[in-house]
Design a protein around this motif. Structure first.
Motif, PDB file in Angstrom:
ATOM      1  N   VAL A 183     -45.382  17.092  50.813  1.00  0.00           N
ATOM      2  CA  VAL A 183     -44.554  18.247  51.131  1.00  0.00           C
ATOM      3  C   VAL A 183     -44.628  18.558  52.623  1.00  0.00           C
ATOM      4  CG1 VAL A 183     -44.240  20.704  50.720  1.00  0.00           C
ATOM      5  CG2 VAL A 183     -44.800  19.189  48.816  1.00  0.00           C
ATOM      6  N   VAL A 184     -43.464  18.658  53.259  1.00  0.00           N
ATOM      7  CA  VAL A 184     -43.380  18.998  54.675  1.00  0.00           C
ATOM      8  C   VAL A 184     -43.322  20.504  54.868  1.00  0.00           C
ATOM      9  CG1 VAL A 184     -41.950  18.784  56.750  1.00  0.00           C
ATOM     10  CG2 VAL A 184     -42.265  16.821  55.237  1.00  0.00           C
ATOM     11  N   ALA A 185     -42.579  21.188  53.995  1.00  0.00           N
ATOM     12  CA  ALA A 185     -42.429  22.635  54.111  1.00  0.00           C
ATOM     13  C   ALA A 185     -42.183  23.210  52.727  1.00  0.00           C
ATOM     14  CB  ALA A 185     -41.270  22.987  55.037  1.00  0.00           C
ATOM     15  N   ASP A 186     -42.613  24.451  52.518  1.00  0.00           N
ATOM     16  CA  ASP A 186     -42.497  25.104  51.213  1.00  0.00           C
ATOM     17  C   ASP A 186     -42.477  26.604  51.436  1.00  0.00           C
ATOM     18  OD1 ASP A 186     -42.629  25.994  48.624  1.00  0.00           O
ATOM     19  OD2 ASP A 186     -44.465  24.922  48.094  1.00  0.00           O
ATOM     20  N   GLY A 187     -41.448  27.276  50.941  1.00  0.00           N
ATOM     21  CA  GLY A 187     -41.345  28.724  51.086  1.00  0.00           C
ATOM     22  C   GLY A 187     -39.961  29.185  50.709  1.00  0.00           C
ATOM     23  N   THR A 188     -39.634  30.424  51.048  1.00  0.00           N
ATOM     24  CA  THR A 188     -38.266  30.873  50.823  1.00  0.00           C
ATOM     25  C   THR A 188     -37.339  30.065  51.731  1.00  0.00           C
ATOM     26  OG1 THR A 188     -38.280  32.563  52.548  1.00  0.00           O
ATOM     27  CG2 THR A 188     -39.115  33.205  50.369  1.00  0.00           C
ATOM     28  N   PRO A 189     -36.081  29.866  51.329  1.00  0.00           N
ATOM     29  CA  PRO A 189     -35.175  29.116  52.204  1.00  0.00           C
ATOM     30  C   PRO A 189     -35.101  29.691  53.614  1.00  0.00           C
ATOM     31  CG  PRO A 189     -34.203  29.327  50.030  1.00  0.00           C
ATOM     32  CD  PRO A 189     -35.448  30.173  50.030  1.00  0.00           C
ATOM     33  N   ALA A 190     -35.023  31.012  53.718  1.00  0.00           N
ATOM     34  CA  ALA A 190     -34.930  31.625  55.043  1.00  0.00           C
ATOM     35  C   ALA A 190     -36.152  31.303  55.893  1.00  0.00           C
ATOM     36  CB  ALA A 190     -34.759  33.137  54.910  1.00  0.00           C
ATOM     37  N   ASP A 191     -37.346  31.386  55.307  1.00  0.00           N
ATOM     38  CA  ASP A 191     -38.564  31.100  56.061  1.00  0.00           C
ATOM     39  C   ASP A 191     -38.657  29.627  56.454  1.00  0.00           C
ATOM     40  OD1 ASP A 191     -39.296  33.736  55.876  1.00  0.00           O
ATOM     41  OD2 ASP A 191     -40.727  33.444  54.220  1.00  0.00           O
ATOM     42  N   VAL A 192     -38.308  28.741  55.530  1.00  0.00           N
ATOM     43  CA  VAL A 192     -38.385  27.308  55.816  1.00  0.00           C
ATOM     44  C   VAL A 192     -37.439  26.931  56.948  1.00  0.00           C
ATOM     45  CG1 VAL A 192     -37.819  25.019  54.890  1.00  0.00           C
ATOM     46  CG2 VAL A 192     -39.215  26.599  53.549  1.00  0.00           C
ATOM     47  N   PHE A 193     -36.204  27.433  56.903  1.00  0.00           N
ATOM     48  CA  PHE A 193     -35.248  27.067  57.940  1.00  0.00           C
ATOM     49  C   PHE A 193     -35.575  27.725  59.270  1.00  0.00           C
ATOM     50  CE2 PHE A 193     -32.208  26.561  54.189  1.00  0.00           C
ATOM     51  CZ  PHE A 193     -32.525  25.221  54.066  1.00  0.00           C
ATOM     52  N   ASN A 215     -49.243  11.209  46.841  1.00  0.00           N
ATOM     53  CA  ASN A 215     -50.096  12.372  47.146  1.00  0.00           C
ATOM     54  C   ASN A 215     -49.306  13.682  47.082  1.00  0.00           C
ATOM     55  OD1 ASN A 215     -52.251  10.557  47.711  1.00  0.00           O
ATOM     56  ND2 ASN A 215     -51.471  10.310  49.808  1.00  0.00           N
ATOM     57  N   LEU A 216     -48.400  13.762  46.118  1.00  0.00           N
ATOM     58  CA  LEU A 216     -47.556  14.951  46.011  1.00  0.00           C
ATOM     59  C   LEU A 216     -48.231  15.996  45.136  1.00  0.00           C
ATOM     60  CD1 LEU A 216     -44.835  16.166  46.787  1.00  0.00           C
ATOM     61  CD2 LEU A 216     -43.873  15.180  44.709  1.00  0.00           C
ATOM     62  N   GLU A 217     -48.333  17.215  45.662  1.00  0.00           N
ATOM     63  CA  GLU A 217     -48.922  18.347  44.946  1.00  0.00           C
ATOM     64  C   GLU A 217     -47.918  19.493  44.928  1.00  0.00           C
ATOM     65  OE1 GLU A 217     -51.938  18.970  43.525  1.00  0.00           O
ATOM     66  OE2 GLU A 217     -52.937  17.059  43.958  1.00  0.00           O
ATOM     67  N   LEU A 218     -47.568  19.951  43.714  1.00  0.00           N
ATOM     68  CA  LEU A 218     -46.622  21.051  43.560  1.00  0.00           C
ATOM     69  C   LEU A 218     -46.970  21.875  42.332  1.00  0.00           C
ATOM     70  CD1 LEU A 218     -43.054  19.525  44.123  1.00  0.00           C
ATOM     71  CD2 LEU A 218     -44.245  21.124  45.624  1.00  0.00           C
ATOM     72  N   ARG A 219     -46.714  23.157  42.420  1.00  0.00           N
ATOM     73  CA  ARG A 219     -46.774  24.041  41.262  1.00  0.00           C
ATOM     74  C   ARG A 219     -45.498  24.880  41.274  1.00  0.00           C
ATOM     75  NH1 ARG A 219     -50.586  21.187  41.216  1.00  0.00           N
ATOM     76  NH2 ARG A 219     -52.729  21.585  40.500  1.00  0.00           N
ATOM     77  N   ILE A 220     -44.761  24.844  40.175  1.00  0.00           N
ATOM     78  CA  ILE A 220     -43.534  25.626  40.068  1.00  0.00           C
ATOM     79  C   ILE A 220     -43.670  26.537  38.863  1.00  0.00           C
ATOM     80  CG2 ILE A 220     -41.038  25.524  39.735  1.00  0.00           C
ATOM     81  CD1 ILE A 220     -41.117  22.763  41.069  1.00  0.00           C
ATOM     82  N   ARG A 221     -43.558  27.820  39.097  1.00  0.00           N
ATOM     83  CA  ARG A 221     -43.766  28.802  38.037  1.00  0.00           C
ATOM     84  C   ARG A 221     -42.539  28.883  37.128  1.00  0.00           C
ATOM     85  NH1 ARG A 221     -45.657  31.045  42.696  1.00  0.00           N
ATOM     86  NH2 ARG A 221     -43.695  32.154  43.022  1.00  0.00           N
ATOM     87  N   ARG A 270     -36.583  29.383  46.361  1.00  0.00           N
ATOM     88  CA  ARG A 270     -37.648  28.630  47.018  1.00  0.00           C
ATOM     89  C   ARG A 270     -37.088  27.305  47.506  1.00  0.00           C
ATOM     90  NH1 ARG A 270     -43.065  26.675  43.706  1.00  0.00           N
ATOM     91  NH2 ARG A 270     -44.155  25.567  45.402  1.00  0.00           N
ATOM     92  N   ALA A 271     -37.566  26.832  48.638  1.00  0.00           N
ATOM     93  CA  ALA A 271     -37.161  25.536  49.186  1.00  0.00           C
ATOM     94  C   ALA A 271     -38.403  24.695  49.437  1.00  0.00           C
ATOM     95  CB  ALA A 271     -36.373  25.714  50.481  1.00  0.00           C
ATOM     96  N   ILE A 272     -38.369  23.447  48.976  1.00  0.00           N
ATOM     97  CA  ILE A 272     -39.458  22.495  49.180  1.00  0.00           C
ATOM     98  C   ILE A 272     -38.871  21.268  49.866  1.00  0.00           C
ATOM     99  CG2 ILE A 272     -41.162  21.003  48.062  1.00  0.00           C
ATOM    100  CD1 ILE A 272     -41.260  23.028  45.770  1.00  0.00           C
ATOM    101  N   VAL A 273     -39.489  20.854  50.974  1.00  0.00           N
ATOM    102  CA  VAL A 273     -39.007  19.707  51.739  1.00  0.00           C
ATOM    103  C   VAL A 273     -39.990  18.559  51.578  1.00  0.00           C
ATOM    104  CG1 VAL A 273     -38.232  18.871  53.978  1.00  0.00           C
ATOM    105  CG2 VAL A 273     -37.995  21.299  53.413  1.00  0.00           C
ATOM    106  N   LEU A 274     -39.468  17.389  51.162  1.00  0.00           N
ATOM    107  CA  LEU A 274     -40.276  16.194  50.987  1.00  0.00           C
ATOM    108  C   LEU A 274     -40.105  15.254  52.175  1.00  0.00           C
ATOM    109  CD1 LEU A 274     -39.548  15.304  47.241  1.00  0.00           C
ATOM    110  CD2 LEU A 274     -41.358  16.772  48.163  1.00  0.00           C
ATOM    111  N   ALA A 275     -41.182  14.529  52.486  1.00  0.00           N
ATOM    112  CA  ALA A 275     -41.138  13.491  53.513  1.00  0.00           C
ATOM    113  C   ALA A 275     -41.032  12.134  52.836  1.00  0.00           C
ATOM    114  CB  ALA A 275     -42.388  13.550  54.387  1.00  0.00           C
ATOM    115  N   PRO A 276     -40.267  11.179  53.406  1.00  0.00           N
ATOM    116  CA  PRO A 276     -40.176   9.851  52.795  1.00  0.00           C
ATOM    117  C   PRO A 276     -41.551   9.219  52.609  1.00  0.00           C
ATOM    118  CG  PRO A 276     -38.514  10.103  54.506  1.00  0.00           C
ATOM    119  CD  PRO A 276     -39.408  11.314  54.592  1.00  0.00           C
ATOM    120  N   GLY A 277     -41.870   8.872  51.366  1.00  0.00           N
ATOM    121  CA  GLY A 277     -43.129   8.219  51.063  1.00  0.00           C
ATOM    122  C   GLY A 277     -44.340   9.110  51.108  1.00  0.00           C
ATOM    123  N   GLY A 278     -44.166  10.372  51.452  1.00  0.00           N
ATOM    124  CA  GLY A 278     -45.311  11.253  51.627  1.00  0.00           C
ATOM    125  C   GLY A 278     -45.266  12.458  50.734  1.00  0.00           C
TER     126      GLY A 278
END
Length: 490
Positions: free
Chosen positions: A223-233, A28-34, A213-221
């Motif tokens: 996207v957990v988080a998506d945004g600029t690295p500063a915002d994600v952290f 169920n992974l959904e991503l768009r990368i420009r 940009r930083a995108i965090v994946l969950a095992p088997g799932g």
């Protein structure tokens, strides 16, 4: 570097399950990368990061028994039909090298794409220089260290000027200077030339200036988080660190050291050296080294300096070309003086456990649990005791859910932990580990550190050859430096 047309990436409700696995690596992974975006792909070990990169490179095929759902598209084309738009650098560089000479290996892709001959070698030389490859075109690929292989593999990708650059731990096998050179090459390609980039790195502080940009994946799932690295952290840093993601500003406390003193000698090296067949110089020369019970010894130094050769010599897996490597009283009472390399395999495995830089080189079975039980059974232990050790190590190193999996389908970090566990299962007196933290997330890095520190405090001898200086500082009682084939105390 020439004109590069950056690629657009679409991941549409995509999932992949490896052959023989019950659980999905991703789903169920959904991503768009420009086009032109530079993305840092994060997640704990086993979260599916390498699987996603392999899918985008068009390298996953259900004909091998895997199961897929959804779509992966590069510039609106199925990823399997857009391979010429993509360049990928794998976790294991050795799988990517195909020619006997370094220059020929980099030229291979250009020749396959019918690049004019007069253009090939200037592009090859530029790519080799960009990644800091110090030998030039004629260096035999078989003579390269793991880190040197990684630089060469990267050169073979960037020379093709791909629109989408996929990098799976590109600096994990590199010394600090080499890592800086490779990061600079990546920055020039991704920023200056405009290629779209997906980068997987567990240790990320030094790579943040490469991405937007930083995108965090969950095992088997998904996207957990998506945004600029500063915002994600800022929003998710504590939770991500607890889950195993390397997050800037979250230091790891060093394990408490038990009060202990190193005791009897386990391994002695005296003026030991080794020259590989056909080589014109020694890979290691004049090594004087003692490993004692109850101590951890770190071996550090630049790529190609001889660290892995030293690890193989003290592990009894190479016959010294000069000098000697012999067992000490700690593993051979009576000090029989027989060279370690002459010991039969069963005796050697019961006394010294070696973890290679490439974990796949020591896998012998088709199931993770069988891999862990193999060593104890060969040492004569019963099935019940072998199974007990296997289960304990599976849980300790967070591999319990993979007991029935094929070792070759694991992620890079999981393979490394399995190779460590398979050695620990034989309970040797000494452990020799070559880059044990490669591919590890924050949680498993800490677990390996705690485990090895505990073994040291219980009286084992531990040798760690590594570029991971924080790991060496946290674990080691002594450090030696290997540089230009010579061993000196730090």
């Amino acid at each position: 570097m020439g004109e590069i047309r950056p690629a657009a990436v679409e991941v549409i409700n995509w999932g992949w399950r490896h052959a023989g696995r019950r659980d999905w690596a991703l789903r169920n992974l959904e991503l768009r990368i420009r086009p032109g975006e530079r993305v840092l792909l994060l997640g704990p070990s086993g979260a599916g990061k390498s699987t996603l990169l392999a899918g985008l490179a068009g390298l996953l095929d259900t004909a091998g028994g895997g199961e897929a759902e959804g779509d992966l598209r590069i510039d609106r084309i199925d990823a399997r039909r857009a391979r010429e738009r993509v360049g990928i650098v794998f976790q294991d560089p050795e799988t990517q090298l195909v020619m006997a000479r370094a220059g020929d290996d980099v030229a291979f892709g250009l020749e396959n794409r019918s690049v004019p001959v007069e253009s090939i070698w200037p592009r090859v030389d530029r790519a080799l220089a960009d990644v800091g490859f110090r030998y030039g075109r004629d260096r035999p690929t078989a003579a390269l260290s793991g880190g040197e292989q990684q630089r060469l593999a990267l050169a073979g990708v960037i020379v093709l000027r791909p629109g989408l650059l996929l990098l799976d731990e590109p600096t994990a096998n590199l010394d600090p200077d080499g890592a800086r050179l490779v990061r600079a090459a990546i920055a020039r390609l991704a920023a200056g030339a405009g290629a779209t980039m997906l980068l997987v790195e567990h240790r990320i502080e030094e790579t943040l200036d490469l991405v937007d940009r930083a995108i965090v994946l969950a095992p088997g799932g998904g996207v957990v988080a998506d945004g600029t690295p500063a915002d994600v952290f800022a929003a998710h840093g504590d939770r991500l660190a607890a889950a195993g993601v390397w997050v800037p500003g979250h230091p790891i406390p060093a394990p408490k050291r038990a009060s202990h003193a190193a005791s009897e000698v386990l391994i002695e090296a005296r003026q030991a050296g080794f020259c590989y067949p056909g080589a014109d110089r020694f890979a290691l020369a004049g090594a004087d080294l003692d490993l004692r019970a109850g101590e951890a010894l770190a071996v550090v130094g630049p790529n190609g300096s001889g660290k892995s050769t030293l690890a193989l010599l003290v592990g009894g897996l190479l016959r010294p070309s000069v000098g000697s490597v012999t067992p000490g009283a700690g593993i051979a009472p009576g000090r029989d003086g027989v060279s370690l390399w002459t010991w039969e395999a069963r005796r050697l495995a019961g006394a010294i456990g070696s973890v290679f830089q490439d974990p796949e080189h020591q896998f012998l079975t088709g199931r993770v649990r069988d891999e862990l039980e193999l060593g104890p059974r060969r040492l004569g232990l019963g099935k019940v005791e072998a199974a007990r050790r296997s289960t304990e190590l599976l849980e300790r190193l967070h591999l319990g859910h993979l007991g029935e999996a094929n070792p070759y389908t694991l992620s890079g970090g999981e393979k490394r932990r399995l190779s460590v566990a398979s050695v620990l299962a034989t309970a040797p007196a000494a452990l020799i580990l070559d880059e044990p933290t490669f591919g590890q997330d924050r949680r498993t890095w800490v677990e390996l550190l705690t485990l090895l520190a505990g073994l040291r405090d219980d009286g084992r001898g531990v040798v760690v050859a590594t570029h991971d200086l924080p790991f060496a500082a946290a674990l080691a009682d002594r450090t030696v430096i290997v540089d230009d084939a010579r061993v000196t105390a730090a």
